[in-house]
Design an enzyme around this catalytic site. Sequence first.
Site, short mmCIF file in Angstrom:
data_model
loop_
_atom_site.label_atom_id
_atom_site.label_comp_id
_atom_site.label_asym_id
_atom_site.label_seq_id
_atom_site.Cartn_x
_atom_site.Cartn_y
_atom_site.Cartn_z
N ARG A 171 28.27 -21.19 -17.59
CA ARG A 171 28.99 -20.03 -17.34
C ARG A 171 28.20 -19.12 -17.20
NH1 ARG A 171 34.61 -21.53 -18.76
NH2 ARG A 171 35.25 -19.54 -18.24
N TRP A 217 26.01 -13.72 -19.06
CA TRP A 217 25.68 -13.47 -17.83
C TRP A 217 25.76 -12.01 -17.83
CZ3 TRP A 217 28.81 -11.93 -13.49
CH2 TRP A 217 28.18 -11.90 -12.20
N ASN A 262 33.20 -10.89 -23.63
CA ASN A 262 33.09 -11.63 -22.30
C ASN A 262 34.00 -10.78 -21.63
OD1 ASN A 262 32.97 -12.78 -19.87
ND2 ASN A 262 34.43 -14.37 -20.47
N GLY A 263 33.52 -9.73 -20.43
CA GLY A 263 34.21 -9.04 -19.41
C GLY A 263 33.45 -7.46 -19.43
N GLU A 320 30.80 -23.17 4.30
CA GLU A 320 30.67 -23.82 2.90
C GLU A 320 29.17 -24.40 2.80
OE1 GLU A 320 31.94 -23.49 0.41
OE2 GLU A 320 31.21 -24.95 -0.85
N LYS A 365 26.46 -23.47 -0.02
CA LYS A 365 25.66 -24.44 -1.12
C LYS A 365 24.28 -24.26 -0.84
CE LYS A 365 28.70 -25.38 -2.12
NZ LYS A 365 29.54 -24.25 -2.56
N GLU A 369 23.09 -20.51 -2.43
CA GLU A 369 23.38 -20.35 -3.75
C GLU A 369 22.58 -21.07 -4.60
OE1 GLU A 369 27.09 -21.03 -5.53
OE2 GLU A 369 27.75 -22.64 -4.23
#
Length: 608
Positions: free
Chosen positions: A27, A75, A99-100, A483, A487, A490
């Site tokens: 994450r 992150w 987180n936020g 899409e 892929k 990224e």
Amino acid sequence: MCGIVGYVGKNAAQDFLISGLKRLEYRGYDSAGIVTLSENGDATLLRAKGKIANLEDKLSNNKRNDKIGIGHTRWATHGEPSEANAHPHQAGKIFLVHNGIIENYKELKEHLTEHEFKSQTDTEVLAALVNSFYKDGKYPLVNAVVQALKLTKGTYGIAVVTTDNPNEIVVARSGSPLVIGVGHGETMLASDAAALVGHTKQAIYLNDGEVAVITRDNVVIKTLNAEPVSAKVEEIETNLAAIQKGGYEHFLLKEIMEQPESLAETLRGRINEKEGTVRLGGPGLSQEQLRKVKHLVIVGCGTAYHAGLMAGYYIEQFTPEITVESVIASEYRYKNAYIPKDSVALIVSQSGETADTLACLREIKKQGIPTIGIVNAIGSTIAREVDGGTYVHVGPEISVASTKAFTSQVVAMVMFGLTIAQAKGARSGILKPYIDELIKLPAAIRETLDEASEAVRKIAQKYASLEHAIYLGRDTAYPAAMEGALKLKEISYVDANAYAFGELKHGPLALVDERFFEVALLPKGELFDKAISNLQEVLARGGQVIAITNVRDFEMPVRDVIVIKDTIKHFAPLLMNLVMQLIAYYVTVAKGYDVDQPRNLAKSVTVE
Ligand code: AGP
């Protein structure tokens, strides 16, 4: 999205914290840290830049048997990835992970003159604010947290401990998920249930605006206004195997290869093969409501947006009397768009936590439009706030690049469209070809993956040195091309972009030169010849083309061709997408980049 873990109980907290952070590392993985408290309140704070492994190195010389602690994998939003910016952040006796985004952190910081700031983060401001109300233990920690949160604007999922009381963790959420794991003589905390798997099956999902005090044997939840909330204990479905690599080198390859099984789970119990009909219980719309639908708004970000685009093409094919509008959540949420009353909104999200998509959902609900979730993460915020929904049931998707979720999102939305068409009395002759193909799709996916994997692995090396790519398709193969480009982009960092084949001559054709390679999707059908003539335009300019087609005797001067079986007509672009997933995977492996945790990205973007 960052990862949060917490533990209070009979065992060593460090073990759960580290194993939990590893489960959540996908994450966010710029930096990580944990703090544990001994029985007499001695704090051991360990933080490290980079992957969890760097934190583990520090831990090896700082083993503690402390029974309480919190941890975080980051992150970066405010401040570069560094040890100083890593959570937990300390203010006096308080340690806090978050987180936020605290949007008013700058104003708050101006008033916190007693705190000596050591980081650039909004989180440290929140820690200092809590401490300013804590007054060195004069007030209960939970009261200090509540007072601080009432002054903040933005989103948060937080866990807070104080050395004054090494028996309790205070947690709170608004916009960033938190789930509490209830064990025997231990209570755990995580921002994703995956961290709890193997430890407990009992979970309490905290809701926005709730604050909880958790101890080893108790969970007390209240609202920010001190109204008691009864804790609803739910069953965690995920199993351990689902969140491990199962023998694959990367989660991404595992999740690509398990699509026959994951799609079978999406279809399970939802198609009556004998009657040739689709039945979805989740959306909760009556036949009358389905019959009246005239317009669909499909909302998502990234891959979820592409899934909505692709599903929209299909739905308009077999239900021509309705219109479909597929929108990017971060754009649509600010449009104040009028949605006709006879509309339904599909809210597409693998994680069910994407901030822009969630904000869009809340905007759309204000117009009284029925909202249907197309979500994977059970119990996620979007899944709990939509009016109805269809879980795609693909199991945890760990790799940042979404693959199996995309295939199942498209199919779930196609099935929803079919239920509308059925309610409107569409002739079975129109629907049957689609339904028959859905039934055959898992086996066709297995066949495609078995046939294409080796072929793609062999050619990938040739393209790994090129830094630009163009993906091309028409009709349902156009969103598939979008899409496919995402892929590759990224995870391999190749500048890959998709264009409708017919658009090439309106500009993008100018790009074609030796720096580029092209991926051309060429499914059989009435537009095949048109696509071939567009392809000629590329080849005439020296294009280095990978053609993906189900035409078995394909004869064109392309650099490589991947031929897939033609047993599936309508959903051929979904099979072609598998090949593009493999292209992205093997090109990235050839480049030596981190396949599962690409730079700058996170699996679920819970910030705007
Ligand atoms: C897809 O590979 C990306 N990881 C990203 O675009 C993702 O699809 C997007 O952030 C939406 O996430 P969600 O489906 O969890 O809402």
